[in-house]
Structures are given as structure tokens and as C-alpha cells.
Design a protein around this motif. Structure first.
Motif, PDB file in Angstrom:
ATOM      1  N   LYS A  80       0.832  -1.209   0.000  1.00 24.15           N
ATOM      2  CA  LYS A  80       0.000   0.000   0.000  1.00 24.15           C
ATOM      3  C   LYS A  80       0.865   1.256   0.000  1.00 24.15           C
ATOM      4  O   LYS A  80       0.362   2.362   0.112  1.00 24.15           O
ATOM      5  CB  LYS A  80      -0.909   0.015   1.235  1.00 24.15           C
ATOM      6  CG  LYS A  80      -1.897  -1.145   1.298  1.00 24.15           C
ATOM      7  CD  LYS A  80      -2.804  -1.015   2.513  1.00 24.15           C
ATOM      8  CE  LYS A  80      -3.690  -2.236   2.684  1.00 24.15           C
ATOM      9  NZ  LYS A  80      -4.482  -2.173   3.925  1.00 24.15           N
ATOM     10  N   LEU A  82       2.565   2.614   2.235  1.00 24.70           N
ATOM     11  CA  LEU A  82       2.307   3.468   3.397  1.00 24.70           C
ATOM     12  C   LEU A  82       3.604   4.083   3.888  1.00 24.70           C
ATOM     13  O   LEU A  82       4.634   3.428   3.928  1.00 24.70           O
ATOM     14  CB  LEU A  82       1.675   2.640   4.523  1.00 24.70           C
ATOM     15  CG  LEU A  82       0.347   1.973   4.185  1.00 24.70           C
ATOM     16  CD1 LEU A  82      -0.186   1.241   5.402  1.00 24.70           C
ATOM     17  CD2 LEU A  82      -0.655   3.012   3.726  1.00 24.70           C
ATOM     18  N   ARG A  83       3.523   5.356   4.266  1.00 23.43           N
ATOM     19  CA  ARG A  83       4.726   6.033   4.749  1.00 23.43           C
ATOM     20  C   ARG A  83       4.579   6.460   6.202  1.00 23.43           C
ATOM     21  O   ARG A  83       5.467   7.113   6.760  1.00 23.43           O
ATOM     22  CB  ARG A  83       5.040   7.249   3.864  1.00 23.43           C
ATOM     23  CG  ARG A  83       5.585   6.821   2.509  1.00 23.43           C
ATOM     24  CD  ARG A  83       5.590   7.960   1.532  1.00 23.43           C
ATOM     25  NE  ARG A  83       6.728   8.850   1.661  1.00 23.43           N
ATOM     26  CZ  ARG A  83       7.901   8.654   1.053  1.00 23.43           C
ATOM     27  NH1 ARG A  83       8.090   7.602   0.303  1.00 23.43           N
ATOM     28  NH2 ARG A  83       8.874   9.517   1.187  1.00 23.43           N
ATOM     29  N   ASN A  84       3.457   6.109   6.814  1.00 25.41           N
ATOM     30  CA  ASN A  84       3.235   6.573   8.183  1.00 25.41           C
ATOM     31  C   ASN A  84       2.944   5.461   9.172  1.00 25.41           C
ATOM     32  O   ASN A  84       2.332   5.696  10.201  1.00 25.41           O
ATOM     33  CB  ASN A  84       2.105   7.590   8.192  1.00 25.41           C
ATOM     34  CG  ASN A  84       2.599   8.974   7.823  1.00 25.41           C
ATOM     35  OD1 ASN A  84       3.432   9.535   8.528  1.00 25.41           O
ATOM     36  ND2 ASN A  84       2.127   9.509   6.720  1.00 25.41           N
ATOM     37  N   GLY A  85       3.368   4.251   8.853  1.00 32.13           N
ATOM     38  CA  GLY A  85       3.154   3.156   9.790  1.00 32.13           C
ATOM     39  C   GLY A  85       2.276   2.073   9.215  1.00 32.13           C
ATOM     40  O   GLY A  85       1.758   2.200   8.113  1.00 32.13           O
ATOM     41  N   PRO A  86       2.113   0.974   9.985  1.00 32.57           N
ATOM     42  CA  PRO A  86       1.416  -0.207   9.473  1.00 32.57           C
ATOM     43  C   PRO A  86      -0.081  -0.001   9.376  1.00 32.57           C
ATOM     44  O   PRO A  86      -0.662   0.754  10.153  1.00 32.57           O
ATOM     45  CB  PRO A  86       1.732  -1.267  10.528  1.00 32.57           C
ATOM     46  CG  PRO A  86       1.891  -0.494  11.788  1.00 32.57           C
ATOM     47  CD  PRO A  86       2.504   0.816  11.399  1.00 32.57           C
ATOM     48  N   CYS A  87      -0.717  -0.693   8.441  1.00 26.01           N
ATOM     49  CA  CYS A  87      -2.173  -0.682   8.376  1.00 26.01           C
ATOM     50  C   CYS A  87      -2.708  -1.644   9.433  1.00 26.01           C
ATOM     51  O   CYS A  87      -1.944  -2.283  10.145  1.00 26.01           O
ATOM     52  CB  CYS A  87      -2.652  -1.075   6.978  1.00 26.01           C
ATOM     53  SG  CYS A  87      -2.380  -2.799   6.551  1.00 26.01           S
ATOM     54  N   GLY A  88      -4.025  -1.762   9.502  1.00 25.68           N
ATOM     55  CA  GLY A  88      -4.621  -2.619  10.525  1.00 25.68           C
ATOM     56  C   GLY A  88      -4.706  -4.078  10.115  1.00 25.68           C
ATOM     57  O   GLY A  88      -5.265  -4.887  10.841  1.00 25.68           O
ATOM     58  N   GLY A  89      -4.155  -4.417   8.969  1.00 24.67           N
ATOM     59  CA  GLY A  89      -4.328  -5.778   8.460  1.00 24.67           C
ATOM     60  C   GLY A  89      -3.168  -6.727   8.711  1.00 24.67           C
ATOM     61  O   GLY A  89      -3.176  -7.846   8.219  1.00 24.67           O
ATOM     62  N   VAL A  90      -2.173  -6.269   9.470  1.00 28.59           N
ATOM     63  CA  VAL A  90      -0.997  -7.112   9.720  1.00 28.59           C
ATOM     64  C   VAL A  90      -1.433  -8.420  10.384  1.00 28.59           C
ATOM     65  O   VAL A  90      -2.218  -8.416  11.323  1.00 28.59           O
ATOM     66  CB  VAL A  90       0.024  -6.379  10.624  1.00 28.59           C
ATOM     67  CG1 VAL A  90       1.283  -7.220  10.790  1.00 28.59           C
ATOM     68  CG2 VAL A  90       0.359  -5.016  10.066  1.00 28.59           C
ATOM     69  N   GLU A  97      -0.764  -8.293   5.059  1.00 27.60           N
ATOM     70  CA  GLU A  97      -2.168  -8.587   4.741  1.00 27.60           C
ATOM     71  C   GLU A  97      -2.307  -9.065   3.299  1.00 27.60           C
ATOM     72  O   GLU A  97      -3.042 -10.000   2.999  1.00 27.60           O
ATOM     73  CB  GLU A  97      -2.985  -7.295   4.946  1.00 27.60           C
ATOM     74  CG  GLU A  97      -4.345  -7.288   4.301  1.00 27.60           C
ATOM     75  CD  GLU A  97      -4.977  -5.894   4.272  1.00 27.60           C
ATOM     76  OE1 GLU A  97      -4.892  -5.178   5.281  1.00 27.60           O
ATOM     77  OE2 GLU A  97      -5.550  -5.530   3.230  1.00 27.60           O
ATOM     78  N   ILE A  98      -1.561  -8.418   2.402  1.00 26.86           N
ATOM     79  CA  ILE A  98      -1.730  -8.673   0.977  1.00 26.86           C
ATOM     80  C   ILE A  98      -0.841  -9.822   0.481  1.00 26.86           C
ATOM     81  O   ILE A  98      -1.256 -10.652  -0.294  1.00 26.86           O
ATOM     82  CB  ILE A  98      -1.472  -7.377   0.181  1.00 26.86           C
ATOM     83  CG1 ILE A  98      -2.579  -6.371   0.537  1.00 26.86           C
ATOM     84  CG2 ILE A  98      -1.458  -7.640  -1.313  1.00 26.86           C
ATOM     85  CD1 ILE A  98      -2.358  -4.975   0.040  1.00 26.86           C
ATOM     86  N   TRP A 106       6.463  -2.802   7.892  1.00 31.29           N
ATOM     87  CA  TRP A 106       6.481  -1.949   9.076  1.00 31.29           C
ATOM     88  C   TRP A 106       6.835  -2.707  10.343  1.00 31.29           C
ATOM     89  O   TRP A 106       7.295  -2.099  11.316  1.00 31.29           O
ATOM     90  CB  TRP A 106       5.151  -1.221   9.222  1.00 31.29           C
ATOM     91  CG  TRP A 106       5.064  -0.143   8.195  1.00 31.29           C
ATOM     92  CD1 TRP A 106       4.441  -0.208   6.987  1.00 31.29           C
ATOM     93  CD2 TRP A 106       5.696   1.137   8.252  1.00 31.29           C
ATOM     94  NE1 TRP A 106       4.632   0.957   6.301  1.00 31.29           N
ATOM     95  CE2 TRP A 106       5.400   1.804   7.056  1.00 31.29           C
ATOM     96  CE3 TRP A 106       6.487   1.782   9.201  1.00 31.29           C
ATOM     97  CZ2 TRP A 106       5.856   3.083   6.773  1.00 31.29           C
ATOM     98  CZ3 TRP A 106       6.940   3.071   8.933  1.00 31.29           C
ATOM     99  CH2 TRP A 106       6.628   3.697   7.733  1.00 31.29           C
TER     100      TRP A 106
END
Lengths: 156, 331
Positions: A80, A82-90, A97-98, A106
Motif C-alpha cells: 500500500k 504506506l509512509r506513516n506506519g502499518p495498516c490494521g491488516g498485519v 495482509e496482501i 512496518w
């Protein structure tokens, strides 16, 4: 590539040190580089950066390097970006997640950041990527940003 | 008939110090235990499908969440649902995911939403396209949840786009984000909440809470950091249909943590759907006792009809007595 990335995360301290030293060198020769012209240096610098950073960080050449703030793990390798930390799908095992077989970028970055300076660098929100910078030299962009910031300060 | 004047739909905060004119913000700031609920978006173009679901939810909640293709599955859009709901006077939370739109589209939607009377926006990164029904799609992720929060906050508080260009009438919205205390790296999760607050989050809705012990550990750290005073935290809950459904969710929905004990309890029940509902009621009662939690967010996937019963059975409505405003004249 995942193996290398995890190695980079584990050795974040060393890489961070090398990264900062290279930045110091760059800062030192800045007048020379400015004299040659940033635009003229973009392509040759990118040619050097690409193989080096691809090998060490699986770099995606976004041209807007965030390694220092992300535990020396390239956030653009997150599916994704992301540059500001992990998503909620770890996943519970730390998997992405993916791509479940890949360790979350992260999770690796968190360990890397703790090895460098605790979580301080990760606390500040990062700006969204400037997509115009794709495939340009992040080092030269760093100098451009520093010059722009200095000009802004002088203007005030 | 004269055309509507500016202000008919474009709602300004009615209370000084509030970001929005919305009911959710008023409820939370007044110290009431808030209830929000998710509306499952229809796979249809019929507004009746939205209204029938909203009607059952609105009996018990302060705002209805309009999801934005959650799980990367295509449904009616959150903008479309909010257009229908605000038109009928419902209080909505518009969800924005960064997966499908870039910064230009998102900022345009924020202005449009605020103009329609949307008072709350929930900023999400979004599930990856690979998890949904269109894995061939191009993922956008131009912004992420944190930069999205910062973008909308600047639109509201500084009246400017991300580009710096001026907005003449800013969007008056109450800003929300998601939090998942149940995914690794666990020790980072409270700090991630802090980052979202720093970026502009005024309320958060969490992922499903099935593990109260884990939630308590998270909340203890949140309180240590003082975050429960800087942001309203709404815990996510929902009824599980059966043990089989719980297993499927655990294996297939990213970020949902369901302890074995919960699944065993459902398995042992004669009527699993009823047990799932009862479990949800008990979880809400336990959550309401945790210091720093300001409300619950009910996500009853395809079981909207249960939400009203769950909230009533939990007894949390009884806590919502009229307080210091009771002398205000009533119609």
C-alpha cells in the motif's frame, strides 16, 4: 528481496550510520554540485543510486527517500506504499495482509527504528509522496529541499 | 419557490468550539456514551435498500457509518449513501479509503460531502485490492490514513487545499480514524494512535474487539500516554453469526482477532446466532466499564436487524440520561 530487506532491518544501525555519513559528504560537496547544476546531475546520480539502493533496500526509486524516518526499510515496498506506519491488516505472525509470505514492511521497520533511536523518528507524520520525483535522484532532491528550506527561511 | 440559500445544507457548528454541527460530536463532547453503527452498503441502485437499513440502525445510534468499498468489495459508494441519508436527515459518518481515489478526487468529495450536510469523516487507508472482488484493479494509495487526516484538517482549519489554494467556505467536519489494537506490532499501536491524533483525528473507531484482556492492555498504555483525553475512542463490536462464520472471519478478514475461547463458546451453544448476539451484549457491557472508552461502534454484517436489540439489551442506553441540559424547554 525479502531476505535482503530483513537483513537491512536487522542492520539498520549500521546502514543508518553510513546513510548519514554519505549525507554529510554530500552536504560538504554541495557547492560543487550546485555549480555543476542539480538538473544536470539528476540522471547520473540516479544511475548510481538505483543499483546500490535496489540491492540494499529493494528501493523503488520514488525519489523522495524516507529511509531515515522508517528504520532503514523502504516504505515503498509496502503493497500500500504506506509512509506513516502499518495498516490494521498485519497478520498475527507479522505477515503482510496482501502478501502473507512477506513479513510486514512496518514490522521490520519497527525493529529497525528501535535499533537506531527508539521510535522518535517514526512519530512525526510524513508528507505524501511527490510523484513527479519518481526515478529521479533522491540525493539531489534532498539538496534541492534543503536549498528551498533555506530560501524560505531567508525570505521570512 | 426560491432556490435554497447557502447554509440550508452547508452546516456550520452550532456550538462554540465544535468542529461540526453533527450529533455525534455533540453526544461525545457532552460525555454521553456514544453509539455508531455500520450500514452494509447495498449492491443495488435502489435508495429504498439504503433507507430500510438506516431506519433500523437510527433507532439506537448517534451516527451511521457509510463504508467505502470495505474489504475492497464493490458496493454503493459512501458518497452516494451519504447523499441519500443526509437528504433524509440522518446523521452520517462518511468513510474515505485511500485505495481508490487520489488527492484530487478525495478533496473534491470532502467539499461535496460537507455541502450535503455530512458532519463526520472517517479517514482510512483501505484494504488492499487483492482482498476484494476486483483483484485486477489498480490500487491508488496516493495518500494514507495519516496524510488524509492532515489534508482534511488543513481544509477545515486553514481553509486551503493540499496545493495551498484557498477554500472559500471550509468543510465543517468532525475527523475520525480507525485503530486496531489487535494487530502487530502491538507495542506500536498506541503510538500509531498518537500519530493519528497529531494528524487531526478527534475520534477513532476500533477493529472488532473480541479479546477484552488485550483491549485493556492497549487502553492502559493509551491512558499512560493521555490519548483518551485527546480523542474519543469508540470500540468496535459485532454479533458473530456462528462458530463457522467466526472461523471464516478470522482466516479471511484482515486484522480481525478472535480468541479460541469465543469460537468454543459459540460451538457449544444450541442456538449459535442467539449466543453470538448475547456474546456481543456482554462484550459491550465489559467495554463500557473500561476507562477512556467513549462509545461503541457496532458492525453487524448483514444483521442490522439485531443492532437495536443488542444496544437495548446491553443497558447502555440507560446510562444516557438527560444531564445538565434537562431544563431546556421541550416541544
Amino acid at each position: 528481496m525479502h531476505v535482503i530487506r530483513r537483513w537491512s532491518g536487522r542492520n539498520a544501525r549500521l546502514l543508518n550510520f553510513l546513510y548519514r555519513r554519505s549525507r554529510d559528504v554530500l552536504e560538504f560537496i554541495k557547492p560543487l554540485l550546485r555549480g555543476i547544476g542539480y538538473d544536470r546531475l539528476d540522471r547520473p546520480m540516479a544511475l548510481i543510486e538505483r543499483p546500490l539502493k535496489s540491492l540494499l533496500f529493494d528501493c523503488r526509486m520514488c525519489g523522495d527517500c524516507a529511509l531515515v524516518q522508517t528504520g532503514m526499510v523502504c516504505p515503498m515496498t509496502c503493497p500500500k506504499q504506506l509512509r506513516n506506519g502499518p495498516c490494521g491488516g498485519v497478520r498475527p505472525d507479522g505477515g503482510c495482509e496482501i502478501e502473507p509470505a512477506m513479513r510486514c514492511v512496518w514490522v521490520v521497520a519497527w525493529d529497525g527504528a528501535k535499533a537506531i533511536d527508539g521510535d522518535a523518528a517514526m512519530a512525526a507524520p510524513m508528507a505524501p509522496v511527490d510523484h513527479r520525483r519518481k526515478d529521479t535522484s533522491a540525493w539531489i532532491n534532498l539538496l534541492r529541499d534543503a536549498d528551498a528550506a533555506a530560501a524560505e527561511r531567508a525570505r521570512r | 419557490m426560491s432556490p435554497p440559500t447557502k447554509g440550508d445544507s452547508y452546516a456550520r457548528p452550532t456550538v462554540t468550539g465544535h468542529s461540526s454541527a453533527g450529533r455525534l460530536e455533540r453526544a461525545l463532547r457532552a460525555g454521553r456514551f456514544a453509539v455508531t453503527a455500520e450500514l452494509n452498503p447495498p449492491d443495488s441502485a435502489d435508495p429504498a435498500d439504503v433507507y430500510s437499513r438506516a431506519r433500523v440502525l437510527s433507532q439506537v445510534c448517534d451516527a451511521i457509518n457509510a463504508t467505502d468499498a470495505s474489504g475492497a468489495n464493490c458496493h454503493m459508494s459512501s458518497v452516494g449513501i451519504c447523499a441519500l441519508l443526509t437528504r433524509a436527515g440522518y446523521s452520517t459518518i462518511m468513510q474515505i479509503s485511500c485505495r481508490d481515489r487520489n488527492r484530487i478526487a478525495i478533496q473534491g468529495d470532502v467539499l461535496g460531502a460537507a455541502a450535503m450536510g455530512v458532519s463526520n469523516i472517517l479517514c482510512l487507508t483501505g484494504d488492499g485490492v487483492q482482498t476484494g472482488d476486483h483483484p485486477q484493479a489498480k490500487p491508488v494509495f496516493d495518500l494514507d490514513s495519516v496524510t488524509l487526516l492532515e489534508t482534511i484538517r488543513a481544509m477545515r482549519d486553514e481553509a486551503r487545499f493540499l496545493s495551498g489554494r484557498t477554500i472559500t467556505s471550509p468543510p465543517n467536519v468532525f475527523l475520525g480514524a480507525a485503530a486496531n489494537p489487535f494487530a502487530p506490532p502491538y507495542e506500536w499501536r498506541p503510538l500509531r494512535l498518537a500519530k493519528k491524533i497529531a494528524a487531526g483525528a478527534q475520534f477513532v473507531q476500533t477493529q472488532y474487539c473480541f479479546d477484552i484482556a488485550m483491549l485493556k492492555t492497549y487502553m492502559a498504555r493509551v491512558r499512560d500516554l493521555g490519548l483518551h483525553e485527546e480523542c474519543f475512542i469508540l470500540a468496535g463490536v459485532g454479533p458473530l453469526k456462528s462458530a463457522r462464520a467466526a472461523r471464516w472471519i478470522r482466516g479471511n478478514v484482515p486484522g480481525v482477532h478472535i480468541p479460541d475461547a469465543i469460537i468454543e463458546r459459540l460451538e457449544g451453544a444450541a442456538d449459535q446466532r442467539r449466543e453470538g448476539k448475547q456474546l456481543c451484549v456482554e462484550l459491550i457491557q465489559e467495554i463500557a466499564e473500561i476507562e477512556g472508552i467513549s462509545g461503541v461502534h457496532v458492525m453487524a454484517y448483514r444483521q442490522e436487524d439485531l443492532v437495536s436489540e443488542i444496544i437495548t439489551d446491553s443497558g447502555i442506553m440507560a446510562r444516557r440520561r438527560p444531564g445538565r441540559m434537562r431544563k431546556v424547554a421541550r416541544v
